[in-house]
Structure formats: C-alpha cells, structure tokens
Design an enzyme around this catalytic site. Sequence first.
Site, PDB file in Angstrom:
ATOM      1  N   GLU A 192      -6.219  -4.851  10.304  1.00  0.00           N
ATOM      2  CA  GLU A 192      -5.038  -3.462  10.361  1.00  0.00           C
ATOM      3  C   GLU A 192      -5.185  -3.008  11.825  1.00  0.00           C
ATOM      4  O   GLU A 192      -6.244  -2.121  12.082  1.00  0.00           O
ATOM      5  CB  GLU A 192      -4.991  -3.167   9.335  1.00  0.00           C
ATOM      6  CG  GLU A 192      -4.425  -3.714   8.397  1.00  0.00           C
ATOM      7  CD  GLU A 192      -3.547  -2.477   7.259  1.00  0.00           C
ATOM      8  OE1 GLU A 192      -2.471  -2.094   6.645  1.00  0.00           O
ATOM      9  OE2 GLU A 192      -4.497  -1.623   6.807  1.00  0.00           O
ATOM     10  N   GLY A 212       2.440   2.104  10.838  1.00  0.00           N
ATOM     11  CA  GLY A 212       2.967   2.907  10.620  1.00  0.00           C
ATOM     12  C   GLY A 212       3.901   3.467  12.172  1.00  0.00           C
ATOM     13  O   GLY A 212       4.122   4.588  12.024  1.00  0.00           O
ATOM     14  N   GLU A 259      -7.249   5.264   7.520  1.00  0.00           N
ATOM     15  CA  GLU A 259      -6.933   6.112   7.363  1.00  0.00           C
ATOM     16  C   GLU A 259      -7.538   7.104   6.685  1.00  0.00           C
ATOM     17  O   GLU A 259      -8.386   8.082   6.928  1.00  0.00           O
ATOM     18  CB  GLU A 259      -6.046   6.752   6.034  1.00  0.00           C
ATOM     19  CG  GLU A 259      -4.575   6.442   7.518  1.00  0.00           C
ATOM     20  CD  GLU A 259      -3.050   5.757   6.472  1.00  0.00           C
ATOM     21  OE1 GLU A 259      -2.614   6.100   5.035  1.00  0.00           O
ATOM     22  OE2 GLU A 259      -2.159   5.042   7.336  1.00  0.00           O
ATOM     23  N   LYS A 303      -0.126   4.104  -0.729  1.00  0.00           N
ATOM     24  CA  LYS A 303      -0.401   5.317   0.272  1.00  0.00           C
ATOM     25  C   LYS A 303      -0.050   6.563  -0.759  1.00  0.00           C
ATOM     26  O   LYS A 303       0.038   6.525  -1.796  1.00  0.00           O
ATOM     27  CB  LYS A 303       0.283   5.612   1.721  1.00  0.00           C
ATOM     28  CG  LYS A 303      -0.336   4.327   2.532  1.00  0.00           C
ATOM     29  CD  LYS A 303      -0.132   4.996   3.725  1.00  0.00           C
ATOM     30  CE  LYS A 303      -0.199   3.657   4.661  1.00  0.00           C
ATOM     31  NZ  LYS A 303      -0.204   3.408   6.192  1.00  0.00           N
ATOM     32  N   SER A 350       2.760  -2.162  10.535  1.00  0.00           N
ATOM     33  CA  SER A 350       4.251  -2.004  10.403  1.00  0.00           C
ATOM     34  C   SER A 350       5.190  -3.293  10.083  1.00  0.00           C
ATOM     35  O   SER A 350       5.669  -4.193  11.062  1.00  0.00           O
ATOM     36  CB  SER A 350       4.750  -1.682  12.368  1.00  0.00           C
ATOM     37  OG  SER A 350       4.454  -0.161  12.780  1.00  0.00           O
ATOM     38  N   ASN A 393       0.652  -0.972  -0.013  1.00  0.00           N
ATOM     39  CA  ASN A 393       0.066  -0.457   0.216  1.00  0.00           C
ATOM     40  C   ASN A 393       0.802   0.842  -0.245  1.00  0.00           C
ATOM     41  O   ASN A 393       1.862   1.727   1.067  1.00  0.00           O
ATOM     42  CB  ASN A 393      -0.911   0.057   1.516  1.00  0.00           C
ATOM     43  CG  ASN A 393      -1.650   1.067   1.422  1.00  0.00           C
ATOM     44  OD1 ASN A 393      -1.538   1.883   0.858  1.00  0.00           O
ATOM     45  ND2 ASN A 393      -2.632   1.570   2.727  1.00  0.00           N
ATOM     46  N   HIS A 413      -9.546   1.473   4.307  1.00  0.00           N
ATOM     47  CA  HIS A 413      -8.549   1.474   5.596  1.00  0.00           C
ATOM     48  C   HIS A 413      -8.310   2.126   6.702  1.00  0.00           C
ATOM     49  O   HIS A 413      -9.391   3.852   6.611  1.00  0.00           O
ATOM     50  CB  HIS A 413      -7.306   1.618   4.907  1.00  0.00           C
ATOM     51  CG  HIS A 413      -6.178   2.778   5.262  1.00  0.00           C
ATOM     52  ND1 HIS A 413      -5.698   3.127   6.114  1.00  0.00           N
ATOM     53  CD2 HIS A 413      -4.894   1.204   5.069  1.00  0.00           C
ATOM     54  CE1 HIS A 413      -4.240   3.134   6.419  1.00  0.00           C
ATOM     55  NE2 HIS A 413      -3.841   1.318   5.865  1.00  0.00           N
TER      56      HIS A 413
HETATM   57  P1  PGA Z   1       3.089   0.302   7.362  1.00  0.00           P
HETATM   58  O1  PGA Z   1       0.919   0.766   6.719  1.00  0.00           O
HETATM   59  O2  PGA Z   1       3.416  -0.694   7.155  1.00  0.00           O
HETATM   60  O3  PGA Z   1       3.302   1.177   7.410  1.00  0.00           O
HETATM   61  O4  PGA Z   1       2.440   0.230   9.417  1.00  0.00           O
HETATM   62  C1  PGA Z   1       0.060  -0.597   6.415  1.00  0.00           C
HETATM   63  C2  PGA Z   1      -0.835  -0.288   6.112  1.00  0.00           C
HETATM   64  O5  PGA Z   1      -1.769   1.556   6.210  1.00  0.00           O
HETATM   65  O6  PGA Z   1      -1.354  -0.848   5.338  1.00  0.00           O
END
Ligand code: PGA
Length: 251
Positions: free
Chosen positions: A163, A169, A96, A13, A208, A11, A94
Amino acid sequence: MKRDKKYIVGNWKMNQETKEIQKFFEGLKHNENCHQWIAPQYIHIPQTLTLKQSFEGISIGAQNCSYDTKGAYTGEVSSNSLKEIGVDFVLIGHSERRSLFNESNETLNQKTKQALESGLTVIFCIGESLEQRESGETNNVLKTQILEGLKEIQSDNLLIAYEPVWAIGTGKTATPQLAQEAHEFIREVCAKEAKLDSNSLPILYGGSVKPSNAESLLSCKDIDGALVGGASLKAEDFNALSTIANDCKNP
Ligand code: PGA
C-alpha cells in the site's frame, strides 16, 4: 496461502456502526470465485461473526493485535483471544499503525510472530511514502520492511499488502504498471532474501481501489487481490469489487 482466486479484503478502519453493518450484510452477495474478507473494529467482530453464519466463505479479521498474548497491557487485544472467538486473520503494519502509533518493524515482527503462533492468518502491510518514492528510495524501504518485519518467519498463513502511503485515502491510485513493478520486486525479495515460498504468497494492492480502477490493477500478474478502505464500506461497492475479482481470477 493459495493464489487460486483473487482476494477482496475490506479494511473498515474506525468506521461502520451496528446498523450500517447489518445493512452491509443484507446487501452482501456471496461470490465463491474470490476470497471475500472483512476487518471491522474489534468491538464489531462478534456482530460480524454472527452475521457471517449465513455467508459461507466470508472471513472476518482484526485490524491489529498485541505482540503478547496475556498480561498487564491495558487497552491491548490478544491474538489468542481473537482466535478463540473465531477471527480468521489480522492486519499487521498498516501505514496508519506505523505512522500514527509509531509501530516499528521490530514491533511488527513480534506481532506477526505472535499472531501466526495463535493460528491467525496475517496480512502484513508495507509501503513507501511520497517523499520516499520521490527520492528514489521505494525499493530500499520495501526491502527493509520485509526483511525486518518478517525476520525469522516462515509460514503459509501469510499475505502481503503493498500500500503506497501516498495512495491511501487520497483518491490517487498507483498506475497498474507502477503497482505491478512493486509487486514483482516484493515477490523477488520474499523469495531470494526472506526465503519465503513466493510462488504461493498472495500480494495484495491497497490505496484508493474502487470499482472503476480495480480491473486494471487486478489484471496484473503479480497482484493477487486488493486491500480496500473507503470502497469496502458499502455492500454495493464490495459486491462490484468481488465481481471484478471473479472475472480477473488467477490463471
Ligand atoms: P483506501 O484505504 O482504499 O481508502 O485508500 C486502503 C487501506 O488503507 O487499506
């Protein structure tokens, strides 16, 4: 979907410029023993579709799509248009999108139905916040996200990504045990309450994931792959994750 091999889904982003994408594909190693999928920003989808022509097997996805297919929705992108240009899958829900753009389970349900109808595969994302975990609400939150977000949906073109919001993140990964417990619970809710064919439903872990912790997570029996943000941006890390996924392939 199949649970034949593990999935490594990048992903990206709102990251990666044209030159970085070119470099990523120059360094990318095709790995036929895992599913390698990437979701760039909308604007970079055509570039990745061109570059993937020399990579048999890599799938390209979007990070979002509209709940409708046509009309007066300034700034939105239709799942039909994504399908038409060759997109394979879309991320829906997601965290976000849920928190920064106020997407409710109801909206996500509409988006999922529409995307599936357009012929896209959907990765439906769920997960609890730190506050919800600490107050013992994790299972209720996950159950509600599944039952409301996937209401009236029966499809083979579906994956779920678990997640935990506190792991995205942040560098804090769920322990394999905690992740496995959540995945087992999700599989059970999908089978018993959402009436989905849970045995063939891939459930990915996200939050992460990086080469140093991927093996312990991907070795868990209900973890069918990883949805990866930060560690999917460089070909070196993406290749390393794919190699680990290959070695942990489902029995
Ligand atoms: P990350 O993001 O691996 O940077 O924690 C995962 C995601 O948001 O899909």
